[in-house]
Design an enzyme around this catalytic site. Structure first.
Site, short mmCIF file in Angstrom:
data_model
loop_
_atom_site.label_atom_id
_atom_site.label_comp_id
_atom_site.label_asym_id
_atom_site.label_seq_id
_atom_site.Cartn_x
_atom_site.Cartn_y
_atom_site.Cartn_z
N CYS A 66 0.84 -1.21 0.00
CA CYS A 66 0.00 0.00 0.00
C CYS A 66 0.87 1.26 0.00
O CYS A 66 1.54 1.56 0.99
CB CYS A 66 -0.92 -0.03 1.22
SG CYS A 66 -1.76 1.53 1.56
N CYS A 69 -0.09 3.94 2.64
CA CYS A 69 0.35 3.49 3.97
C CYS A 69 1.80 3.89 4.21
O CYS A 69 2.16 4.35 5.31
CB CYS A 69 0.22 1.97 4.09
SG CYS A 69 -1.45 1.32 3.87
#
Length: 376
Positions: A66, A69
């Site tokens: 991700c 993230c």
């Protein structure tokens, strides 16, 4: 003796300055490099620590792939203001939702996208959830807003459970639910609100945003039929393009299932109805919908060979952006009945489609190609 005294005095001064310098350097590094302190240990262990210290547990739900993230970890969690606030108010835990106890926690708290940031009280109840990444100032603002005892989503839920059914309040609650992708809850409140209104009250711009939501008015539902019955009135209120967009967005996933060979229709007239809707409203994706109608009708009423021929004829004319979704969902169904010659045709079609894809999708197409080759 005087020279010795001066030497000793200077020596002591140098040691003092050296110590001060080391301390100052250490303090400066710490001041410049503060970050959220994440605990080691299991969810239950860290939750117990949070409860003992009378703090909320903050969980950063992430995955290794991700990008947002990683941005949060690199740019936001290391921000001094964010770090100081979190270290003072929360006990923090990072959870990779694809490893260890991550999948279990993902299921427990309904995590479906990344990053998802959870705030849990000592009893294990979620009291706030933030989806997605944002720069440090905006991120900290969302955190504080989400924990506001008067205006947070969970504060609104308490008011709703206590019986607040003011229209403006319910609209705000629906918006908050959608913002956190609590779609089932948003649908429940939306349906209750619409059921309490008269027809004329629903035929407004304000209520269009509620009734048009896919989960409120999926194909064939009560509110889908309401939109079709009042299509001209809504077109005057919100514009033909807005109504056409709703029709297209609802038909697309519905017809896609038929096109991939999933689901069955027992009535050919249904496909005439789908085509009539596309012709009437002219949604932006109309050519794709026409293709889905042809594929779906063939899958439902032709034998496999007829469906396969339709795939080979129709799919190359579809927008390349639809190809991966189609093959990803339809390939197993096609391979189940395809003969050797048909599998070779599929390989050729996949290779041609792969050439049209972005760099991201080309490796994904290779996986599909490998699947076909292994099935021979």
């Amino acid at each position: 003796m005087k020279k010795t005294y001066n030497y000793v005095k200077v020596s002591r001064m140098m040691k003092y300055l050296l110590i001060v310098g080391v301390l100052m350097t250490s303090w400066t590094v710490q001041a410049q490099d503060r970050s959220i302190r994440f605990e080691e240990g299991s969810y239950q262990e860290v939750l117990a620590k949070a409860k003992k210290e009378n703090k909320l547990l903050f969980i950063d739900c992430y995955t290794s792939w991700c990008g947002p993230c990683k941005m949060l970890a690199r740019d936001v969690f290391t921000n001094n203001e964010v770090a100081d606030y979190f270290n003072e108010h929360f006990i923090s835990l990072k959870v990779d939702c694809e490893k260890g106890e991550g999948p279990q926690l993902r299921e427990r708290f309904g995590v479906s996208s990344y990053p998802t940031l959870l705030f849990i009280d000592g009893s294990g109840k979620m009291v706030n959830k933030i989806l997605g990444a944002s720069p440090a100032p905006a991120f900290l603002g969302k955190v504080k807003e989400g924990l506001d005892p008067e205006n947070s989503l969970f504060a609104k839920e308490k008011k709703y459970e206590a019986g607040n059914r003011d229209r403006a309040f319910m609209l705000d609650l629906i918006k908050s639910y959608k913002g956190q992708r609590e779609l089932q809850k948003a649908t429940k409140v939306s349906s209750e609100l619409l059921a309490s209104l008269s027809e004329q009250e629903i035929l407004t711009k304000e209520m269009w945003d509620v009734v048009r939501d896919y989960y409120v008015s999926p194909y064939g539902s009560e509110w889908w039929n309401f939109i079709l019955e009042h299509g001209d009135e809504y077109a005057r209120l919100v514009g033909k393009e807005a109504v056409a967009k709703k029709i297209g967005e609802t038909l697309h996933p519905y017809l896609f299932g038929f096109a991939c060979g999933h689901g069955r229709s027992e009535n050919r007239a249904d496909f005439v109805t789908y085509k009539t809707l596309v012709e009437r409203y002219q949604p932006a994706q109309k050519e794709t919908l026409y293709a889905f109608i042809k594929l779906g009708e063939s899958a439902c009423f032709d034998d496999f060979n007829g469906y396969f021929k339709t795939v080979m004829k129709v799919v190359p004319k579809m927008d390349a952006g639809e190809h991966f979704r189609f093959f990803h969902n339809a390939l197993d169904n096609l391979l189940k009945s395809a003969n050797t010659k048909q599998k070779q045709q599929l390989l050729a079609l996949l290779k041609e489609s792969q050439k049209q894809q972005t760099d991201y999708f080309k490796p994904e197409f290779q996986k599909l190609l490998d699947k076909v080759e292994k099935s021979e």
